[in-house]
Write a protein that holds these residues in place. Structure first.
Motif, mmCIF file in Angstrom:
data_model
loop_
_atom_site.group_PDB
_atom_site.id
_atom_site.type_symbol
_atom_site.label_atom_id
_atom_site.label_comp_id
_atom_site.label_asym_id
_atom_site.label_seq_id
_atom_site.Cartn_x
_atom_site.Cartn_y
_atom_site.Cartn_z
ATOM 1 N N MET A 1 0.849 -1.183 0.000
ATOM 2 C CA MET A 1 0.000 0.000 0.000
ATOM 3 C C MET A 1 0.888 1.237 0.000
ATOM 4 O O MET A 1 1.746 1.396 0.851
ATOM 5 C CB MET A 1 -0.893 -0.021 1.241
ATOM 6 N N THR A 2 0.682 2.106 -0.965
ATOM 7 C CA THR A 2 1.425 3.344 -1.061
ATOM 8 C C THR A 2 0.550 4.496 -0.581
ATOM 9 O O THR A 2 -0.569 4.672 -1.064
ATOM 10 C CB THR A 2 1.874 3.609 -2.518
ATOM 11 N N ILE A 3 1.088 5.261 0.354
ATOM 12 C CA ILE A 3 0.380 6.425 0.888
ATOM 13 C C ILE A 3 1.002 7.671 0.277
ATOM 14 O O ILE A 3 2.215 7.871 0.381
ATOM 15 C CB ILE A 3 0.485 6.485 2.416
ATOM 16 N N VAL A 4 0.194 8.467 -0.359
ATOM 17 C CA VAL A 4 0.637 9.748 -0.909
ATOM 18 C C VAL A 4 0.056 10.832 -0.027
ATOM 19 O O VAL A 4 -1.143 10.824 0.263
ATOM 20 C CB VAL A 4 0.151 9.918 -2.371
ATOM 21 N N VAL A 5 0.904 11.761 0.415
ATOM 22 C CA VAL A 5 0.424 12.903 1.196
ATOM 23 C C VAL A 5 0.572 14.137 0.326
ATOM 24 O O VAL A 5 1.630 14.371 -0.255
ATOM 25 C CB VAL A 5 1.197 13.056 2.522
ATOM 26 N N ARG A 6 -0.505 14.894 0.245
ATOM 27 C CA ARG A 6 -0.508 16.089 -0.602
ATOM 28 C C ARG A 6 -1.399 17.168 -0.005
ATOM 29 O O ARG A 6 -2.176 16.913 0.912
ATOM 30 C CB ARG A 6 -0.960 15.734 -2.010
ATOM 31 N N GLU A 7 -1.277 18.355 -0.582
ATOM 32 C CA GLU A 7 -2.115 19.488 -0.174
ATOM 33 C C GLU A 7 -3.561 19.250 -0.622
ATOM 34 O O GLU A 7 -3.807 18.674 -1.676
ATOM 35 C CB GLU A 7 -1.575 20.757 -0.831
ATOM 36 N N ALA A 8 -4.496 19.702 0.191
ATOM 37 C CA ALA A 8 -5.910 19.612 -0.170
ATOM 38 C C ALA A 8 -6.198 20.537 -1.344
ATOM 39 O O ALA A 8 -5.645 21.637 -1.449
ATOM 40 C CB ALA A 8 -6.787 19.979 1.021
ATOM 41 N N GLU A 9 -7.073 20.078 -2.242
ATOM 42 C CA GLU A 9 -7.496 20.853 -3.405
ATOM 43 C C GLU A 9 -9.013 21.009 -3.372
ATOM 44 O O GLU A 9 -9.703 20.238 -2.696
ATOM 45 C CB GLU A 9 -7.078 20.126 -4.690
ATOM 46 N N ALA A 10 -9.536 21.954 -4.125
ATOM 47 C CA ALA A 10 -10.980 22.215 -4.134
ATOM 48 C C ALA A 10 -11.776 20.946 -4.436
ATOM 49 O O ALA A 10 -12.835 20.719 -3.841
ATOM 50 C CB ALA A 10 -11.309 23.313 -5.144
ATOM 51 N N SER A 11 -11.274 20.098 -5.313
ATOM 52 C CA SER A 11 -11.999 18.880 -5.688
ATOM 53 C C SER A 11 -12.057 17.845 -4.559
ATOM 54 O O SER A 11 -12.794 16.859 -4.664
ATOM 55 C CB SER A 11 -11.358 18.247 -6.925
ATOM 56 N N ASP A 12 -11.331 18.067 -3.481
ATOM 57 C CA ASP A 12 -11.312 17.148 -2.337
ATOM 58 C C ASP A 12 -12.385 17.443 -1.307
ATOM 59 O O ASP A 12 -12.475 16.756 -0.290
ATOM 60 C CB ASP A 12 -9.942 17.212 -1.628
ATOM 61 N N GLU A 13 -13.198 18.455 -1.547
ATOM 62 C CA GLU A 13 -14.145 18.880 -0.507
ATOM 63 C C GLU A 13 -15.051 17.753 -0.021
ATOM 64 O O GLU A 13 -15.232 17.563 1.184
ATOM 65 C CB GLU A 13 -14.989 20.062 -0.974
#
Length: 146
Positions: A1-13
Motif C-alpha cells: 500500500m502506497t500512501i501519498v500525502v498532498r495538499e488539499a485541493e478544491a476537488s477534495d471537498e
C-alpha cells in the motif's frame, strides 16, 4: 500500500467533509455547518494560515491533518499547530497517520518553522503513534469560553 500525502485541493471537498464528519463523531462533537464551510474556505485560501494535508491511498482520501501556522513569543519563525488529525477507521494502523505527521515535519524543516506541536486526550489510543515522535510535554490545557 502506497500512501501519498498532498495538499488539499478544491476537488477534495466531498472526501474531506466525509472524514471531517467522522472525526467530529469520533470526538462526540458537533460544529455548525457554517464553521465547517469557513474552515474549508480557509484551507483553500493561500493567504490563510490554515492548511490541510491529505493522505491518499489508491486515489481515495483516507486521512487529513489540518494545521495552523502562527507567530510565537519564543521564536523568530512560525510555529505549526497540528489542530486536527484523523484517519478513517478502516485505514488505521497502516501508516497514514505517521505519513501525515512526517510530511508536516518535513514541511517544517524545509520552511524553517520553529516547531510542530499538537495536543491530545490522555486516553487517545493514537498516543502510541505520537509517543514515537516525541515525549508528551506534561503541559495541562485549560479552555475558557468567553
Amino acid at each position: 500500500m502506497t500512501i501519498v500525502v498532498r495538499e488539499a485541493e478544491a476537488s477534495d471537498e466531498g472526501a474531506w467533509r466525509r472524514l471531517w464528519s467522522g472525526y467530529l463523531g469520533h470526538l462526540d462533537s458537533t460544529v455548525p455547518n457554517e464553521v465547517t464551510a469557513h474552515t474549508w474556505a480557509r484551507i483553500l485560501d493561500p493567504a490563510s494560515p490554515v492548511f490541510c494535508r491529505l493522505a491518499v491511498v489508491d486515489g481515495v482520501v483516507v486521512g487529513f491533518a489540518v494545521c495552523l501556522l502562527h507567530e510565537g513569543s519564543w521564536a523568530l519563525t512560525p510555529h505549526c499547530y497540528l489542530e486536527d488529525l484523523f484517519v478513517a477507521p478502516e485505514s488505521r494502523g497502516r501508516g497514514a497517520g505517521r505519513a501525515l505527521i512526517e510530511d508536516i515535519r518535513a514541511l517544517a524543516r524545509t520552511k524553517g518553522w520553529d516547531r510542530l506541536y499538537w495536543h491530545t486526550r490522555e486516553d487517545n489510543p493514537a498516543r502510541r503513534l505520537y509517543d514515537g515522535f516525541a515525549e508528551a510535554s506534561g503541559m495541562v490545557v485549560y479552555k475558557l469560553t468567553p
